[in-house]
Each structure stands twice: as structure tokens, then as C-alpha cells.
Design a protein around this motif. Structure first.
Motif, PDB file in Angstrom:
ATOM      1  N   SER A 174      41.671  25.130  14.795  1.00 46.09           N
ATOM      2  CA  SER A 174      42.144  25.687  13.532  1.00 46.09           C
ATOM      3  C   SER A 174      43.270  26.669  13.807  1.00 46.09           C
ATOM      4  O   SER A 174      43.428  27.155  14.933  1.00 46.09           O
ATOM      5  CB  SER A 174      41.003  26.411  12.819  1.00 46.09           C
ATOM      6  N   PRO A 175      44.078  26.998  12.784  1.00 49.88           N
ATOM      7  CA  PRO A 175      45.107  28.020  12.967  1.00 49.88           C
ATOM      8  C   PRO A 175      44.509  29.331  13.470  1.00 49.88           C
ATOM      9  O   PRO A 175      45.113  30.028  14.279  1.00 49.88           O
ATOM     10  CB  PRO A 175      45.690  28.177  11.559  1.00 49.88           C
ATOM     11  N   ALA A 176      43.311  29.659  12.983  1.00 48.34           N
ATOM     12  CA  ALA A 176      42.661  30.892  13.439  1.00 48.34           C
ATOM     13  C   ALA A 176      42.341  30.815  14.925  1.00 48.34           C
ATOM     14  O   ALA A 176      42.484  31.791  15.662  1.00 48.34           O
ATOM     15  CB  ALA A 176      41.388  31.139  12.642  1.00 48.34           C
ATOM     16  N   ASP A 177      41.904  29.637  15.383  1.00 50.21           N
ATOM     17  CA  ASP A 177      41.614  29.449  16.807  1.00 50.21           C
ATOM     18  C   ASP A 177      42.861  29.704  17.647  1.00 50.21           C
ATOM     19  O   ASP A 177      42.853  30.500  18.586  1.00 50.21           O
ATOM     20  CB  ASP A 177      41.144  28.014  17.081  1.00 50.21           C
ATOM     21  N   THR A 178      43.925  28.983  17.305  1.00 47.43           N
ATOM     22  CA  THR A 178      45.141  29.078  18.110  1.00 47.43           C
ATOM     23  C   THR A 178      45.781  30.458  17.992  1.00 47.43           C
ATOM     24  O   THR A 178      46.386  30.946  18.945  1.00 47.43           O
ATOM     25  CB  THR A 178      46.152  27.991  17.698  1.00 47.43           C
TER      26      THR A 178
END
Length: 593
Positions: A174-178
């Protein structure tokens, strides 16, 4: 007895971010959340269900803000916009109000109501022909999963607690992960899904972390602790390589890093051949946050600023002021010019109440300039914003999907009307602003000599032009192999457009993926193109090639390949020529198909 681990196993995907990295795999597997649908038995349960949903949304916002703070603390401001995009979705009134309305009127649980609305939002991105825009559907998926996890009280998985350097392997990130990745812990990653324009790939490039995406089943092939090699240049992942292969890639990595370091000496140098032929190398962008990369890699301006993101995934259209401030913030940060392309989407992509019929083939329907000429009010708002921003920096306007002379005449008439409005209102703008069109439809190619008399420049959009010229769908895996930039017909089409433009005394550029492919640069030089617009990461490599050859050599190469009758002949010939001249840069081409 434990099953034997795969050794020296090669998996091919899509290079999401360049570079080579070798390390241990950290496998992230997330079970899909099952959503149970049920009806509320009693009317009295409805307020509690609404409250449960609102709390989950607020928790999701707090989590995103925490991630944002973490990014800012790592001085990675260039990727904050990805979390801001998630926060915008969480503020979207359609998402909130419509979910609550479903809970109230249909007396269903919050998870079910939310899923119905998410399906509607996903539908807004369905069948988008533009790869970058179609990838934005993943933002909706990530937000939906976050809210549902909070509704169910499930822990949000995080990769920010890593203790050692690893290569992340996941189905998707997810964008949050990256955004939470730190360069000192995550040295590379590989995912089952994704493309070059997915947020995962964009983030990897922004953080300069080597990545391969679209590997389909990498999570099934890799085990935690496996030794793996990520080659973001070729889109290859090697699992548990032998000592021989490992040493080979250590040498590849050393050479690549040396070459990359050497490229930066070209940053402030002009793109000029050894015999003095000058061509401009500029960048394509979608978002303001990409500008630091544009400047860092020595692009001479922006040859394509896609404005579609301003219109997508929202209930209301962007105001003139919002658009003006966005365009102004871009041009103020550049010393050179910005070419702003007017919207290249159709009404089916707006989450607003436009009365438009559903289309069988949106890619060839009411989109781009066709949509603008039908919805003149929306078009004029964008033109007003662009013209107002032209008072703060150098701007060119580019119109997409022009198929004939009548369209450009109508467009110019509307533009002149907007100019008159601003003049009467006393609002300053560049009255001599240059206008151009994208040449991406076969009919525009045929009429290029006539169209050239109506505009100040051409920009060849090879992505669509190749697709339409060869009658193929480049996202259909069954015919994608036919998408061939070196097809003799494609090369003749490009040469014809360049000649027509130059005969009329106007500049001709190229802004498709072909413009940033190093293998094609001598051919494009030989055709006499005035400008090449590409991903910012490609600029330095392209500059090096241009500054290492002569215009005369490029013309001779072009003359040779125009005598061939198939794409395979042309590709083989060009490969051999490039390997001879740039043996280190094109070393991997020797064994490529």
C-alpha cells in the motif's frame, strides 16, 4: 522433512525502479479480510452502526497522519502526496455520506454499506486507457481495507519495525507501506502485482529503491530468509542464486552504480551531439512532487504535464482557483517552460453528476478534446486557470486527441474567447502563449501538413499512436507483443509528422514512452526531432547517448533501417550498433529477445 528451497530460480516481471540489490527476503503475507453482510434487526441499531463507521474513518485518518509525520521526519517530503491522496479519499463526502445513507435506508452493517460504495468508486476508474490513471484504483482499495480493519478491530500491519536490512516480498504494498520504508532497512522489494505507474513503483523511484513489480507469484516462490537478487533494470528476480550467479550480479551491481554516478556529470550539460546538433531533453510529470526529481536529473523543462489527477475520484469538479494554484506552484519552481496538457479523460471518469451515456469503448469515445468541446464550461475553467498561471512562469498549452482541423479551430476560438474575458477583467496572462497538439491519431498524421499551419508545435504521443496505427490493445496480454515501436509503419509515421512540422516552420517533439528508451535515441535524433520528453529518471542516460554520437551518424543509421521491412530486422540492427558503441550500457541486450 522440510521441502527443498528453490535454487537459482529466475522470475521475470516489470522493472519498477532501476538498480540492483542483493539481500535476504522478508515475506509479507496478508490474509484477505472477509466482509460479512447482514441486516440490522432493529431500527435502534442504526445510530450505533453509523457511529461505529465514523469512528473507523477517524481512526484511519489518525493512522494516515501518523504515517505522514513519520515520512516528514525522514526528510522524504517528495512522497508525502501519496498519503495526502489517501487523506483526501477519507474526506470525500460521497464516501462518508453515501455509506451512512446506505446504513440508514437499507439497515445494513457498515462493512457491507462501505463495500457497496467502494465498488462504485472503483467503477469510476474502470477501462481507463491511461496506465497511470488506471493504477489509481488501488488507492480506493487501500483506504477501503484500512477502514474495514478498523471496523473489525484488526491490527494494521506495518513494515516500519524492521530490525535489519531486507528485501520486501509481498503481493502488493500500500502507499502507507511504501511511505514508511526507510532506506537503511528496506533495500529493495518485489511484488506479485503492479505496473510501472503504480504507486508502489512511483514510491520506489522516489526513494531510489530497486524494485520489480508484476511478478504474479513471487510470494509463492519465495520463503522468509531466502537470498534474492532484485534487478530493477531488467525486471528480473533471482531466488537463491548460485555462487557463480551471485558473483556475476555483484559485478553487474558495481558497474551499474559506477555508470549511474558518472551520469550526473551530464546534469547541467546541454543535449547536443558531437557535431553540434541540439535537441531538448525534458520531463513528463503528473504531480507537483515529481519536480525535485526533474531538477535533480537535469531536465530542461517539462514537456508533458498531465492534469487528469485534478479531476479524478471526486464528487465535485476542481475550481478555477484550485487549478490556478496548482499550475502556478509548478511553473514558479522551474526556470524553463512547462507544457500543460489539457484534460485527457472522459466524463465517465468524473464522480460527479454529468449527464453522459455509458460508452462501449471509452478509449475511443467522448474523451480528451472531444469531451472538452462538448463540456465547454469545464474546458474554459481549465483554460482560465492555465492562462492566469502563465503570468508566473513560462507555459505552453497542449491539446490531446486532435483528429482533424475543425477540432483545433473550435479549440482556438474558445481559447481566444477566454483570453478576451481575462483581458476585460484586468487579469494578467501571457497573451502570446504558445499552443500545440498531440499527434496520436492516424487521421492527425494524415493531416499533419494542414494541422501544422494552425499551431506552434507538435508533440507525438507514441503510446496511443502506436496502438491505433497497429490496431492493438497494449494492455491485452494476447496481443501486447504486437505493440512494436520499431515497426516500419510506426517509424514512417513519425518521420512524416516531423517533416510536415518542419516544412511548416514549427517544432516537433515526442512525449510517449518511446522518447525515453535509450535504444531508440539515435533513430529519433536522425529523424530530426526537436524535443524528447520522458520520465525524469531517464534524462541523464539519454543525454549521455546524445552527447556521445553525431547527428550525421544518426542520419546514416536512420537511412539504413528505413530500408528494412520488419521490426525484428530493425531491432537486431539497432541493438548491434548500440552494443558496439555503448558496450557497458547495453550489455544486457546481447541475450535479450
Amino acid at each position: 522433512m522440510e521441502p527443498k528451497r528453490k535454487e537459482d530460480h529466475v522470475v521475470k516481471g516489470i522493472g519498477g525502479s532501476p538498480g540492483i540489490v542483493i539481500g535476504k527476503a522478508q515475506l509479507i503475507k496478508r490474509d484477505r479480510i472477509d466482509i460479512f453482510a447482514y441486516r440490522l434487526i432493529d431500527e435502534a441499531e442504526v445510530p450505533g452502526e453509523e457511529r461505529r463507521f465514523k469512528i473507523a474513518v477517524e481512526e484511519s485518518k489518525e493512522q494516515c497522519l501518523k504515517v505522514k509525520d513519520n515520512i516528514l521526519s525522514q526528510d522524504a517530503k517528495e512522497v508525502v502526496y501519496i498519503i495526502d491522496a489517501q487523506l483526501m479519499i477519507l474526506e470525500d463526502r460521497m464516501l462518508i455520506d453515501e455509506t451512512i445513507r446506505r446504513i440508514r435506508e437499507e439497515k445494513i452493517n457498515a462493512e457491507w454499506a462501505l463495500e457497496i460504495i467502494l465498488q462504485k468508486l472503483r467503477g469510476a476508474f474502470k477501462n481507463i486507457d491511461d496506465e497511470y490513471l488506471s493504477e489509481r484504483k488501488s488507492d480506493v482499495d487501500y483506504i477501503g481495507e484500512r477502514i474495514v480493519r478498523n471496523l473489525l478491530g484488526k491490527k494494521q500491519d506495518s513494515i516500519s519495525d524492521l530490525k535489519e536490512k531486507v528485501i520486501i516480498v509481498a503481493h502488493d504494498l500500500s502507499p502507507a507501506d511504501t511511505a514508511q520504508m526507510t532506506r537503511d532497512k528496506v533495500i529493495g522489494f518485489a511484488t506479485d502485482i503492479g505496473g510501472k505507474t503504480s504507486h508502489t513503483a512511483i514510491m520506489a523511484r522516489a526513494l531510489e529503491i530497486p524494485a520489480v513489480v508484476g511478478l504474479e507469484r513471487i510470494t509463492q516462490d519465495v520463503e522468509i530468509g531466502d537470498s534474492i537478487i532484485i534487478d530493477g533494470n531488467t525486471g528480473i528476480v533471482l531466488i537463491n542464486p548460485t555462487k557463480t550467479v551471485l558473483n556475476e550480479y555483484l559485478e553487474k551491481k558495481r558497474i551499474y552504480e559506477r555508470l549511474e554516478k558518472e551520469l550526473f556529470k551530464y546534469k547541467d550539460l546541454p543535449a547536443q551531439t558531437l557535431d553540434g546538433y541540439r535537441i531538448k531533453v525534458v520531463a513528463n510529470i503528473e504531480l507537483i512532487e515529481e519536480i525535485p526529481s526533474v531538477l535533480e536529473h537535469g531536465a530542461e523543462g517539462i514537456g508533458l504535464y498531465r492534469t487528469e489527477f485534478l479531476y479524478l475520484g471526486r464528487k465535485e469538479l476542481p475550481s478555477e482557483e484550485e487549478q490556478f494554484q496548482t499550475y502556478k506552484s509548478v511553473v514558479e519552481r522551474l526556470h524553463s517552460y512547462t507544457t500543460i496538457r489539457t484534460m485527457d479523460i472522459g466524463g465517465d471518469k468524473f464522480i460527479s453528476h454529468l449527464d453522459l451515456a455509458k460508452e462501449m469503448n471509452p478509449a475511443m469515445g467522448l474523451r480528451a478534446i472531444r469531451f472538452c468541446l462538448k463540456e465547454v464550461g469545464i474546458f474554459k475553467t481549465q483554460l482560465r486557470a492555465i492562462l492566469k498561471a502563465s503570468n508566473y512562469g513560462k507555459i505552453k498549452i497542449m491539446f490531446p486527441m486532435i483528429s482533424g482541423v475543425s477540432e483545433i479551430l473550435q479549440t482556438k476560438e474558445i481559447l481566444e474567447g477566454v483570453k478576451l474575458e481575462l483581458k476585460n477583467e484586468g487579469i494578467p496572462f501571457d497573451s502570446d502563449i504558445k499552443i500545440g497538439i498531440m499527434i496520436e491519431i492516424p487521421s492527425a498524421v494524415t493531416l499533419a501538413d494542414i494541422l501544422a499551419k494552425e499551431v506552434d508545435f507538435f508533440s507525438i504521443g507514441t503510446n496511443d499512436l502506436i496502438q491505433y496505427s497497429l490496431a492493438i490493445d497494449r494492455v491485452n496480454e494476447h496481443v501486447a507483443y504486437l505493440y512494436e515501436p520499431l515497426h516500419p509503419a510506426v517509424l514512417r509515421v513519425i518521420k512524416h509528422v516531423v517533416d510536415c512540422g518542419h516544412n511548416a516552420g514549427i517544432k516537433v517533439g515526442m512525449c510517449g514512452e518511446m522518447a525515453g528508451e535509450p535504444l531508440y535515441i539515435p533513430i529519433l535524433l536522425g529523424m530530426g526531432l526537436d524535443e524528447l520528453s520522458m520520465n525524469a529518471l531517464s534524462v541523464l542516460g539519454v543525454k549521455k547517448i546524445i552527447r556521445s554520437i553525431t547527428y550525421r551518424e544518426s542520419r546514416e543509421l536512420l537511412d539504413s533501417i528505413m530500408g528494412f521491412s520488419t521490426a525484428s530486422e530493425i531491432k537486431s540492427f539497432v541493438k548491434e550498433e548500440m552494443i558496439k558503441r555503448f558496450p557497458m550500457e547495453f550489455k544486457d541486450l546481447r541475450n535479450a529477445n
